[in-house]
Design a protein around this motif. Structure first.
Motif, PDB file in Angstrom:
ATOM      1  N   VAL A  40      21.791  21.735  -6.642  1.00 12.94           N
ATOM      2  CA  VAL A  40      21.640  20.943  -5.412  1.00 12.94           C
ATOM      3  C   VAL A  40      22.618  21.423  -4.337  1.00 12.94           C
ATOM      4  O   VAL A  40      22.244  21.616  -3.180  1.00 12.94           O
ATOM      5  N   ARG A  41      23.876  21.661  -4.740  1.00 10.72           N
ATOM      6  CA  ARG A  41      24.868  22.090  -3.752  1.00 10.72           C
ATOM      7  C   ARG A  41      24.507  23.473  -3.196  1.00 10.72           C
ATOM      8  O   ARG A  41      24.672  23.755  -2.018  1.00 10.72           O
ATOM      9  N   MET A  42      24.041  24.325  -4.074  1.00 13.38           N
ATOM     10  CA  MET A  42      23.679  25.678  -3.666  1.00 13.38           C
ATOM     11  C   MET A  42      22.540  25.632  -2.647  1.00 13.38           C
ATOM     12  O   MET A  42      22.597  26.259  -1.597  1.00 13.38           O
ATOM     13  N   VAL A  43      21.492  24.868  -2.939  1.00 13.15           N
ATOM     14  CA  VAL A  43      20.328  24.824  -2.034  1.00 13.15           C
ATOM     15  C   VAL A  43      20.722  24.176  -0.707  1.00 13.15           C
ATOM     16  O   VAL A  43      20.299  24.631   0.359  1.00 13.15           O
ATOM     17  N   GLU A  44      21.565  23.149  -0.751  1.00 14.27           N
ATOM     18  CA  GLU A  44      22.037  22.563   0.513  1.00 14.27           C
ATOM     19  C   GLU A  44      22.792  23.623   1.316  1.00 14.27           C
ATOM     20  O   GLU A  44      22.618  23.745   2.527  1.00 14.27           O
TER      21      GLU A  44
END
Lengths: 219, 455
Positions: free
Chosen positions: B138-142
């Motif tokens: 999730v953090r990566m895609v954000e």
């Protein structure tokens, strides 16, 4: 060794390098006719030729189809030599027996094919089980061929558990000690190999051959 | 252009061949023959050649290869064959300028030409990278959603859900695919880019069941699904089943090919020619809206070597000079985040690809095989270099590639792994640590001193 014998062995070696099976077969017969010992033909004609092919592949001078043709030429040479070696009470030296395949669910074969070819070039008897191979098939084929090594490739993280499944199955049927298990493939690491209890891991195909040789020698 | 029913019919009824014979007796000899016929020769001194005739010859060789070989269906052992007329028709009718995304992030991907000053379409993110768990994902895609020049996103692969390894073909694969879509969409919303298209649907999927199931949980027809060939020039029913589903729902397909240099296609020459053949097969067999290509150097499992650069550059020039169907070049670098080598590889590869006419996908960092060894800064850097390289001549790109390649080529066999996302970025704010910012700034300054003009 006389110049004539050297020339004949060179011709055999060259035919193997060029992957010309028919020529290799003829050259082998000429070596025998000239009094060259079968094991000498294997050592200096076949093995050295195959080693050169492997080295040139690493340098991107030859490619996978060349490896396959050279391995086939090697089979042609052995079809001439093996009966004579066996009849003479000798034994053509095999580096060991490997069953190799891609883990269950994985259809990628090129990395596995390259390793299979390099293993053949290094003198292993190789049984290629293809792609998407269930753990039970690895076990059955390893039993059938009395394999020394089971080599399992996986190109995807979600097919790596198929490698673990093979090790688990070997443990479950109490045959873990009978085989050396090698794992490889792009996402596979030494940590993963250690975690699942495999005997070895290599990032490259040539490293895989070196490892197989080492593990079989240790057995 | 012949339709998908006809493709399926040919997959079921085309001429029979054993799989190994298709590779060794049909493909390999034909590929060698067309390379010889057109006199195609790798030139180590010019990894980004400026030779239009060479590019056009490679294109013609690729069309001949496609017509003479076709595409092998692994499930039926039959060859899907095409006539030269059908190939010409496919190139005539192929989609051009497909539009992806919604709202502020709706954008067409056009075919660029060699030396074009048009900015390349930037498909950015993980490029097949693998994440430990859902939080990292999730953090990566954000973080990807916050890259200024991003036009579409490539989400990572999820390797575990609820602490369990995702096993291909098991219910866990389906559940992980559903979660990939749900979390990816939510992460892009968090980045304030809700209309940004997810273009690699679905990285976590291995089976058609996984891809189709996950699609029902938040994918839109303005996203794109990646469907790929198997090497060499093969397709499986699993992929054709996905195509059937995507066409029926009105979605768009990105046709993917990743040939292995050193494998059946041989060296740089064969790799370039087969890339063109895949371009045509992607239109016909996979019904693609655009073509994604990533030849890999078998020696390094990455594609920033000089030999691959030549194959990618010449085939990209061949395609963009002769086809209106857009292509994307996906790069896999050997080195990991927060290393000089990684940034040099990214710069060298993208300068060469963009000057040759390509759009970009980036990317595969640390070969995309090491857990969490990728961050949003590498794709950001790739997009900045790619925009700066638009308008560069092939001759300039050739010199720049050689200069940069010299800085890392000796390390290609053993590239540094670099840092994990969790080490190179601040977890809460999703921004790079100061050390990484400094390295990134220093390499950008160095590239500026070589003549690259960043926006």
């Amino acid at each position: 060794m006389s110049t004539d014998k050297k020339t004949l062995l060179n011709e055999l070696q060259q035919a193997v390098i060029e992957g010309d099976g028919e020529r290799a077969k003829v050259a082998t017969q000429k070596c025998l006719d000239a009094g060259i010992a079968p094991l000498e033909a294997v050592e200096f004609g076949l093995r050295d030729g195959l080693k050169i092919v492997g080295d040139r592949f690493e340098k991107l001078e030859l490619f996978l189809p060349d490896l396959m043709l050279a391995a086939e030429a090697g089979n042609q040479v052995m079809s001439v030599l093996e009966p004579i070696i066996t009849a003479g009470g000798g034994e053509s030296k095999s580096a060991g027996t490997v069953v190799i395949g891609t883990a269950k669910g994985d259809i990628h074969t090129i990395g596995k094919n390259i390793l299979a070819m390099l293993l053949k070039l290094s003198g292993f008897q190789v049984y290629d089980l293809g792609a998407d191979v269930p753990a039970t098939t690895f076990l059955e084929e390893a039993r059938k061929h009395k394999a020394d090594v089971i080599a399992i490739s996986a190109l995807m993280t979600s097919t790596m558990p198929g490698q673990r499944e093979v090790v688990r199955l070997l443990n479950d049927v109490h045959e873990r000690e009978s085989y050396e298990v090698l794992v490889g493939g792009a996402p596979v690491t030494q940590n993963w190999a250690t975690e699942i209890g495999a005997d070895g891991y290599s990032e490259t195909a040539s490293g895989g051959v070196a490892l197989a040789l080492k593990l079989v020698a240790k057995k | 252009m012949i339709d998908f029913f006809e493709i399926t019919k040919r997959a079921l009824n085309g001429p029979y061949s054993a799989e190994q014979d298709f590779a060794m007796k049909i493909l390999v000899p034909k590929l060698k023959a067309v390379v010889k016929k057109y006199g195609i020769k790798y030139d180590p001194n010019n990894p980004v050649p400026s030779d239009d005739k060479l590019a056009d010859d490679i294109f013609q060789a690729g069309l001949e290869l496609c017509a003479e070989v076709g595409c092998y269906c692994k499930d039926t052992s039959r060859i899907i064959k095409f006539t030269p007329e059908e190939i010409a028709e496919a190139l005539r009718d192929a989609p051009f300028a497909p539009v992806y995304g919604e709202g502020a992030d709706e954008k067409a991907m056009s075919v660029r030409r060699p030396e074009s000053s048009e900015k390349p379409y930037c498909f950015l993110g993980a490029g097949g990278g693998i994440s430990t768990n859902e939080d990292v994902y999730v953090r990566m895609v954000e973080g990807y959603g916050r890259i200024p020049k991003i036009n579409s996103v490539t989400c990572p692969t999820i390797t575990k859900i609820n602490g369990m390894d995702v096993v291909a073909g098991s219910p866990l694969e389906l559940l992980a695919c559903i979660r990939s879509v749900e979390l990816g969409r939510a992460a892009l919303r968090r980045a304030q880019r809700p209309g940004l298209p997810i273009m690699n649907a679905i990285a976590t999927a291995v089976t058609a069941a996984g891809k189709i199931t996950g699609s029902s949980f938040g994918l839109r027809n303005t996203d794109a699904w990646i469907c790929g060939f198997t090497s060499p020039m093969q397709v499986q029913f699993e992929r054709l089943n996905e195509v059937a589903y995507i066409l029926a729902r009105g979605g768009k397909i990105v046709g993917e090919s990743g040939e292995i240099m050193g494998g059946y296609c041989g060296g740089p020459e064969g790799t370039a020619v087969i890339n063109v053949a895949y371009h045509v097969l992607s239109i016909l067999v996979l019904r693609a809206s655009s073509h994604l290509t990533f030849p890999i150097d078998f020696r390094y499992a990455s594609n920033t070597s000089q030999e691959v650069m030549w194959a990618v550059s010449t085939s990209t020039q061949a395609i963009t000079r002769n086809s209106h169907h857009p292509i994307l070049n996906l790069t896999y670098v050997g080195a990991g985040p927060m290393t000089e080598m990684c940034l040099y590889e990214i710069a060298a590869a993208h300068i060469g690809r963009v000057a040759s006419g390509g759009n970009i996908e980036f990317g595969g960092v640390a070969k995309a095989i090491t857990l969490d060894h990728f961050t949003p800064l590498e794709p950001r850097f790739a997009s900045e270099v790619s925009h700066a390289a638009a308008g560069m001549t092939r001759a300039q790109a050739n010199e720049m590639f050689k200069l940069l390649n010299a800085k890392y080529k000796d390390q290609l066999p053993n590239p540094p792994k670099g840092k994990k996302f969790q080490e190179a970025f601040d977890w809460d704010s999703i921004v790079p640590c100061q050390e990484y910012v400094d390295l990134y700034g220093r390499i950008k300054n160095e590239l500026t001193s070589y003549g690259l003009k960043f926006e």
